[in-house]
Design an enzyme around this catalytic site. Structure first.
Site, PDB file in Angstrom:
ATOM      1  N   LYS A 127     -10.790 -15.170 -14.991  1.00 61.60           N
ATOM      2  CA  LYS A 127     -11.700 -14.685 -16.031  1.00 61.60           C
ATOM      3  C   LYS A 127     -12.920 -15.605 -16.147  1.00 61.60           C
ATOM      4  CE  LYS A 127      -8.415 -14.753 -19.054  1.00 61.60           C
ATOM      5  NZ  LYS A 127      -7.538 -14.584 -20.225  1.00 61.60           N
ATOM      6  N   THR A 151     -14.392 -12.543 -30.668  1.00 58.97           N
ATOM      7  CA  THR A 151     -13.735 -12.657 -29.363  1.00 58.97           C
ATOM      8  C   THR A 151     -12.295 -13.121 -29.493  1.00 58.97           C
ATOM      9  OG1 THR A 151     -14.576 -14.922 -29.182  1.00 58.97           O
ATOM     10  CG2 THR A 151     -15.898 -13.185 -28.166  1.00 58.97           C
ATOM     11  N   GLY A 182      -8.562 -13.223 -29.433  1.00 64.28           N
ATOM     12  CA  GLY A 182      -7.508 -12.415 -28.836  1.00 64.28           C
ATOM     13  C   GLY A 182      -7.901 -11.658 -27.580  1.00 64.28           C
ATOM     14  N   GLY A 217      -8.064 -12.683 -24.502  1.00 68.90           N
ATOM     15  CA  GLY A 217      -7.161 -12.992 -23.393  1.00 68.90           C
ATOM     16  C   GLY A 217      -5.826 -12.289 -23.512  1.00 68.90           C
ATOM     17  N   CYS A 218      -5.230 -12.337 -24.710  1.00 70.29           N
ATOM     18  CA  CYS A 218      -3.951 -11.655 -24.963  1.00 70.29           C
ATOM     19  C   CYS A 218      -4.110 -10.159 -24.718  1.00 70.29           C
ATOM     20  CB  CYS A 218      -3.500 -11.854 -26.404  1.00 70.29           C
ATOM     21  SG  CYS A 218      -3.431 -13.551 -26.980  1.00 70.29           S
TER      22      CYS A 218
END
Length: 267
Positions: A178, A210, A212, A214-215
């Site tokens: 990412k 922004t 969360g 990634g989860c």
């Protein structure tokens, strides 16, 4: 009346009281994309958009029992792991992945919260390298996490590629590198497999909402795999879902605000 299976995802991760990340984001994401979410909670965090003020680990036997209960009865078509906390949790979760057999695991190596709070003990990083990376059908590190796992600097697109190759060499079957933390007007994520790479690129969204991401991205990838989509199709749908959820963020909280996970229900 026949129903197609929605795609069962067992999420093994921490709880976020603010609802923007962790288990709460995972359940919302999987549901919004038509899947079925079950959970094994690894820790209860006290947090909101301003940061994490407490982390309370769940006993290892309870983590293992939650996963076992789900796998024994409901089953899983994919597993997503998030915040693991310490080496003992990593070992417990690795054992649960082995019990699940050939079920693909999307491993999000959660290490640091948006506000800077460490979510993974130093000793656990070695356990993630040896136990989680080789069990990952897809590993989804951001730049700081990839740097911590490989010891390489990850500050450019070439760095992302180099770190991704190192993580593949460490045993991951695929890596989504990412690029949100990499400087530049555009965000570039690289999906890397031994067979080649796919690039996902978009304008950088200027927003504080922004929390969360990634989860959410990892769970969106997992539900795609659970529903039988290819790896590339799963990641592409997940990428678009998160992008739109960021654009539609409800503006909650005074810090790193949550996304609009339910946008698909109103689209």
């Amino acid at each position: 009346m026949s129903h197609t299976a929605p795609g069962r995802v067992l999420v093994i991760a921490g709880s976020d009281s603010g609802g923007g990340a962790g288990i709460q984001a995972d359940i919302k994401t999987i549901t919004a994309l038509g899947g079925y979410a079950a959970t094994a909670i690894t820790a209860v965090t006290v947090q909101n958009t301003l940061g994490v003020t407490g982390v309370y680990p769940i006993p290892l036997a309870v983590i293992a029992a939650q996963a076992q209960a789900v796998l024994d009865d409901i089953g899983a078509d994919a597993i997503k792991t998030g915040m693991l906390g310490d080496a003992g949790v990593v070992e417990t979760v690795a054992a649960a992945l082995d019990q699940a057999g050939a079920v693909p695991a999307v491993v999000d190596p959660v290490m640091i919260a948006k506000g800077g709070a460490p979510l993974l003990a130093e000793a656990a990083i070695a356990a993630v390298k040896t136990l989680m990376i080789p069990r990952a059908a897809l590993l989804t590190p951001n730049a700081p996490e990839a740097a911590a796992l490989t010891g390489l600097s990850v500050e450019t697109l070439d760095d992302q590629r180099r770190a991704g190759e190192a993580l593949l060499a460490m045993g991951a079957r695929a890596v989504l590198m990412k690029g949100g933390h990499v400087a530049g007007e555009r965000v570039v994520d690289l999906l890397m497999t031994p067979a080649g790479e796919t690039t996902f690129e978009g304008e950088r969204i200027d927003t504080r909402h922004t929390h969360g991401t990634g989860c959410t991205l990892a769970s969106a990838c997992a539900v795609g795999l659970a529903q039988g989509l290819s790896l590339e199709a799963s990641v592409a749908r997940a990428w678009n879902y998160v992008h739109e959820a960021m654009l539609r963020a409800p503006g909650l909280g005074a810090g790193h605000g949550p996304l609009d996970h339910g946008w698909t229900l109103r689209a």
